[in-house]
Write a protein that holds these residues in place. Structure first.
Motif, PDB file in Angstrom:
ATOM      1  N   ALA A   1      -9.383 -10.049   6.209  1.00 10.01           N
ATOM      2  CA  ALA A   1      -9.382 -11.504   6.035  1.00 10.01           C
ATOM      3  C   ALA A   1      -9.312 -11.855   4.554  1.00 10.01           C
ATOM      4  CB  ALA A   1     -10.628 -12.119   6.673  1.00 10.01           C
ATOM      5  N   TRP A   2     -10.125 -11.190   3.745  1.00 11.85           N
ATOM      6  CA  TRP A   2     -10.132 -11.453   2.306  1.00 11.85           C
ATOM      7  C   TRP A   2      -8.768 -11.152   1.701  1.00 11.85           C
ATOM      8  CZ3 TRP A   2     -12.936 -14.077  -1.020  1.00 11.85           C
ATOM      9  CH2 TRP A   2     -12.676 -13.892  -2.379  1.00 11.85           C
ATOM     10  N   GLN A   3      -8.192 -10.026   2.059  1.00 17.29           N
ATOM     11  CA  GLN A   3      -6.901  -9.630   1.501  1.00 17.29           C
ATOM     12  C   GLN A   3      -5.837 -10.695   1.798  1.00 17.29           C
ATOM     13  OE1 GLN A   3      -5.333  -5.936   3.045  1.00 17.29           O
ATOM     14  NE2 GLN A   3      -4.057  -5.632   1.253  1.00 17.29           N
ATOM     15  N   PHE A   4      -5.826 -11.211   3.008  1.00 15.34           N
ATOM     16  CA  PHE A   4      -4.843 -12.229   3.375  1.00 15.34           C
ATOM     17  C   PHE A   4      -5.129 -13.559   2.670  1.00 15.34           C
ATOM     18  CE2 PHE A   4      -3.148 -15.673   5.916  1.00 15.34           C
ATOM     19  CZ  PHE A   4      -1.855 -15.250   6.167  1.00 15.34           C
ATOM     20  N   LEU A   5      -6.376 -14.028   2.746  1.00 20.53           N
ATOM     21  CA  LEU A   5      -6.716 -15.359   2.233  1.00 20.53           C
ATOM     22  C   LEU A   5      -6.701 -15.447   0.717  1.00 20.53           C
ATOM     23  CD1 LEU A   5      -9.609 -16.101   4.720  1.00 20.53           C
ATOM     24  CD2 LEU A   5      -7.327 -17.143   4.715  1.00 20.53           C
ATOM     25  N   SER A   6      -6.957 -14.351   0.034  1.00 20.58           N
ATOM     26  CA  SER A   6      -7.023 -14.396  -1.427  1.00 20.58           C
ATOM     27  C   SER A   6      -5.675 -14.112  -2.093  1.00 20.58           C
ATOM     28  CB  SER A   6      -8.089 -13.421  -1.935  1.00 20.58           C
ATOM     29  OG  SER A   6      -7.697 -12.087  -1.659  1.00 20.58           O
ATOM     30  N   ASP A   7      -4.626 -13.946  -1.315  1.00 20.94           N
ATOM     31  CA  ASP A   7      -3.283 -13.756  -1.869  1.00 20.94           C
ATOM     32  C   ASP A   7      -2.551 -15.092  -1.795  1.00 20.94           C
ATOM     33  OD1 ASP A   7      -0.643 -13.163  -2.464  1.00 20.94           O
ATOM     34  OD2 ASP A   7      -0.612 -11.311  -1.285  1.00 20.94           O
ATOM     35  N   PRO A   8      -2.333 -15.763  -2.943  1.00 19.20           N
ATOM     36  CA  PRO A   8      -1.703 -17.089  -2.924  1.00 19.20           C
ATOM     37  C   PRO A   8      -0.349 -17.117  -2.219  1.00 19.20           C
ATOM     38  CG  PRO A   8      -2.507 -16.571  -5.125  1.00 19.20           C
ATOM     39  CD  PRO A   8      -2.662 -15.329  -4.300  1.00 19.20           C
ATOM     40  N   ARG A   9       0.348 -15.997  -2.197  1.00 20.70           N
ATOM     41  CA  ARG A   9       1.664 -15.951  -1.557  1.00 20.70           C
ATOM     42  C   ARG A   9       1.576 -16.201  -0.050  1.00 20.70           C
ATOM     43  NH1 ARG A   9       3.079 -10.295  -4.190  1.00 20.70           N
ATOM     44  NH2 ARG A   9       0.990 -10.057  -3.367  1.00 20.70           N
ATOM     45  N   ASN A  10       0.400 -16.048   0.544  1.00 21.87           N
ATOM     46  CA  ASN A  10       0.246 -16.284   1.980  1.00 21.87           C
ATOM     47  C   ASN A  10       0.067 -17.758   2.337  1.00 21.87           C
ATOM     48  OD1 ASN A  10       0.585 -13.619   2.846  1.00 21.87           O
ATOM     49  ND2 ASN A  10      -1.535 -13.144   2.337  1.00 21.87           N
ATOM     50  N   LEU A  11      -0.133 -18.616   1.327  1.00 20.95           N
ATOM     51  CA  LEU A  11      -0.313 -20.042   1.610  1.00 20.95           C
ATOM     52  C   LEU A  11       0.871 -20.623   2.381  1.00 20.95           C
ATOM     53  CD1 LEU A  11      -1.901 -21.324  -1.708  1.00 20.95           C
ATOM     54  CD2 LEU A  11      -2.922 -21.430   0.567  1.00 20.95           C
ATOM     55  N   ASN A  12       2.081 -20.205   2.032  1.00 27.62           N
ATOM     56  CA  ASN A  12       3.263 -20.731   2.730  1.00 27.62           C
ATOM     57  C   ASN A  12       3.226 -20.450   4.216  1.00 27.62           C
ATOM     58  OD1 ASN A  12       4.557 -21.868   0.528  1.00 27.62           O
ATOM     59  ND2 ASN A  12       5.561 -19.967  -0.017  1.00 27.62           N
ATOM     60  N   LYS A  13       2.530 -19.397   4.634  1.00 28.51           N
ATOM     61  CA  LYS A  13       2.478 -19.025   6.044  1.00 28.51           C
ATOM     62  C   LYS A  13       1.548 -19.912   6.853  1.00 28.51           C
ATOM     63  CE  LYS A  13       3.313 -14.206   4.862  1.00 28.51           C
ATOM     64  NZ  LYS A  13       2.715 -12.874   4.752  1.00 28.51           N
ATOM     65  N   ILE A  14       0.611 -20.594   6.175  1.00 31.52           N
ATOM     66  CA  ILE A  14      -0.415 -21.344   6.903  1.00 31.52           C
ATOM     67  C   ILE A  14      -0.437 -22.841   6.582  1.00 31.52           C
ATOM     68  CG2 ILE A  14      -1.863 -19.318   7.323  1.00 31.52           C
ATOM     69  CD1 ILE A  14      -3.619 -20.171   4.954  1.00 31.52           C
ATOM     70  N   VAL A  15       0.614 -23.336   5.925  1.00 25.88           N
ATOM     71  CA  VAL A  15       0.744 -24.770   5.630  1.00 25.88           C
ATOM     72  C   VAL A  15       1.892 -25.309   6.480  1.00 25.88           C
ATOM     73  CG1 VAL A  15       1.319 -26.461   3.841  1.00 25.88           C
ATOM     74  CG2 VAL A  15      -0.164 -24.550   3.284  1.00 25.88           C
ATOM     75  N   PRO A  16       1.714 -26.468   7.120  1.00 28.22           N
ATOM     76  CA  PRO A  16       2.782 -27.018   7.969  1.00 28.22           C
ATOM     77  C   PRO A  16       4.110 -27.146   7.210  1.00 28.22           C
ATOM     78  CG  PRO A  16       0.773 -28.320   8.209  1.00 28.22           C
ATOM     79  CD  PRO A  16       0.543 -27.359   7.075  1.00 28.22           C
ATOM     80  N   PRO A  17       5.220 -26.777   7.852  1.00 25.59           N
ATOM     81  CA  PRO A  17       6.514 -26.800   7.175  1.00 25.59           C
ATOM     82  C   PRO A  17       6.904 -28.179   6.643  1.00 25.59           C
ATOM     83  CG  PRO A  17       6.730 -25.908   9.418  1.00 25.59           C
ATOM     84  CD  PRO A  17       5.292 -26.271   9.219  1.00 25.59           C
ATOM     85  N   GLU A  18       6.485 -29.251   7.313  1.00 27.84           N
ATOM     86  CA  GLU A  18       6.857 -30.591   6.858  1.00 27.84           C
ATOM     87  C   GLU A  18       6.240 -30.964   5.513  1.00 27.84           C
ATOM     88  OE1 GLU A  18       3.585 -31.210  10.006  1.00 27.84           O
ATOM     89  OE2 GLU A  18       5.311 -29.905   9.754  1.00 27.84           O
ATOM     90  N   MET A  19       5.261 -30.183   5.058  1.00 26.44           N
ATOM     91  CA  MET A  19       4.678 -30.436   3.739  1.00 26.44           C
ATOM     92  C   MET A  19       5.532 -29.829   2.628  1.00 26.44           C
ATOM     93  SD  MET A  19       0.617 -30.403   4.266  1.00 26.44           S
ATOM     94  CE  MET A  19       0.452 -31.169   2.673  1.00 26.44           C
TER      95      MET A  19
ATOM     96  N   LEU B   1      -5.167 -33.893   6.456  1.00 19.93           N
ATOM     97  CA  LEU B   1      -6.020 -32.702   6.379  1.00 19.93           C
ATOM     98  C   LEU B   1      -6.316 -32.142   7.772  1.00 19.93           C
ATOM     99  CD1 LEU B   1      -8.391 -33.744   3.485  1.00 19.93           C
ATOM    100  CD2 LEU B   1      -6.736 -31.883   3.452  1.00 19.93           C
ATOM    101  N   ARG B   2      -6.515 -33.012   8.734  1.00 19.85           N
ATOM    102  CA  ARG B   2      -6.720 -32.547  10.116  1.00 19.85           C
ATOM    103  C   ARG B   2      -5.485 -31.771  10.572  1.00 19.85           C
ATOM    104  NH1 ARG B   2     -10.290 -33.923  13.699  1.00 19.85           N
ATOM    105  NH2 ARG B   2     -10.845 -35.874  12.673  1.00 19.85           N
ATOM    106  N   LEU B   3      -4.312 -32.300  10.324  1.00 16.54           N
ATOM    107  CA  LEU B   3      -3.061 -31.626  10.690  1.00 16.54           C
ATOM    108  C   LEU B   3      -2.954 -30.257  10.004  1.00 16.54           C
ATOM    109  CD1 LEU B   3      -0.074 -31.824  11.913  1.00 16.54           C
ATOM    110  CD2 LEU B   3       0.527 -32.616   9.620  1.00 16.54           C
ATOM    111  N   ILE B   4      -3.276 -30.205   8.719  1.00 16.93           N
ATOM    112  CA  ILE B   4      -3.181 -28.954   7.951  1.00 16.93           C
ATOM    113  C   ILE B   4      -4.119 -27.904   8.527  1.00 16.93           C
ATOM    114  CG2 ILE B   4      -3.699 -27.885   5.713  1.00 16.93           C
ATOM    115  CD1 ILE B   4      -2.715 -30.583   4.455  1.00 16.93           C
ATOM    116  N   PHE B   5      -5.379 -28.259   8.748  1.00  8.10           N
ATOM    117  CA  PHE B   5      -6.340 -27.277   9.250  1.00  8.10           C
ATOM    118  C   PHE B   5      -6.041 -26.872  10.690  1.00  8.10           C
ATOM    119  CE2 PHE B   5      -8.824 -28.305   5.487  1.00  8.10           C
ATOM    120  CZ  PHE B   5      -9.296 -27.050   5.138  1.00  8.10           C
ATOM    121  N   GLU B   6      -5.601 -27.794  11.529  1.00  7.83           N
ATOM    122  CA  GLU B   6      -5.238 -27.431  12.899  1.00  7.83           C
ATOM    123  C   GLU B   6      -4.034 -26.492  12.906  1.00  7.83           C
ATOM    124  OE1 GLU B   6      -4.887 -31.205  14.912  1.00  7.83           O
ATOM    125  OE2 GLU B   6      -7.076 -31.371  15.154  1.00  7.83           O
ATOM    126  N   TYR B   7      -3.065 -26.747  12.030  1.00  6.25           N
ATOM    127  CA  TYR B   7      -1.904 -25.862  11.910  1.00  6.25           C
ATOM    128  C   TYR B   7      -2.349 -24.476  11.437  1.00  6.25           C
ATOM    129  CZ  TYR B   7       2.681 -24.111  10.532  1.00  6.25           C
ATOM    130  OH  TYR B   7       3.812 -23.351  10.399  1.00  6.25           O
TER     131      TYR B   7
END
Length: 165
Positions: free
Chosen positions: A26-44, A143-149
């Motif tokens: 979990a730490w390895q995934f969450l602490s790598d900024p490059r993974n942000l694109n994978k967990i942010v809604p595409p419309e953003m 923010l609700r949309l982001i966290f649910e996504y």
């Protein structure tokens, strides 16, 4: 699980999710900024514009992005990683961007069957009284949309958590 609260113009959201992976994964995934694109809604239309050094965040690291916080409006966003306790927590704070104030704590904790992930975001919108009036209509909704996504994407990536009891 999401929980919103308000105190004198400072708003907050708390999010909690269990993942069926080790705390280290979990730490390895969450602490790598490059993974942000994978967990942010595409419309953003979230894009990191700075170089990300190495695989893991560090205190003092500045990360720049462009993002569409609301449809039709693109914003530059600059955050600083202010604190890191490896495999426990890190904090990012906005230095420039769409919020008047942004403080985001990311926590991970080992639990039976995997890892609990906890976020606490404190934020304030610009525009004073108008910002406070718009907060539930715009920021809270987004923010609700982001966290649910993010919940959905993390479950797709790592699988659903199964309570071991």
């Amino acid at each position: 699980m999401l929980k919103f609260s308000d105190h004198s113009g400072i708003h907050s959201i708390k999010a909690f999710q269990k993942l069926p992976i080790s705390k280290e994964e979990a730490w390895q995934f969450l602490s790598d900024p490059r993974n942000l694109n994978k967990i942010v809604p595409p419309e953003m239309d979230f894009r990191i514009t700075s170089e990300t050094e190495g695989d893991e965040i560090f205190p003092g690291q500045i990360i720049t992005y462009t993002v569409k916080p609301v449809p039709g409006f693109r914003s530059n966003w600059v955050t600083e990683i202010t604190q890191v306790d490896p495999e426990r927590y890190f904090i990012d704070e906005q230095r420039h961007g769409p919020y008047a104030m942004w403080h985001h704590e990311h926590w991970v904790k080992e639990i039976p069957g995997g890892t609990a992930m906890f976020d606490h975001v404190s934020y304030k919108l610009p525009l004073g009284i108008l910002g406070n009036w718009l907060e539930p209509l715009v920021a809270r909704k987004r923010l609700r949309l982001i966290f649910e996504y993010r919940f959905q994407k993390l479950e797709e990536i790592f699988g659903p958590f199964k309570d071991p009891s």
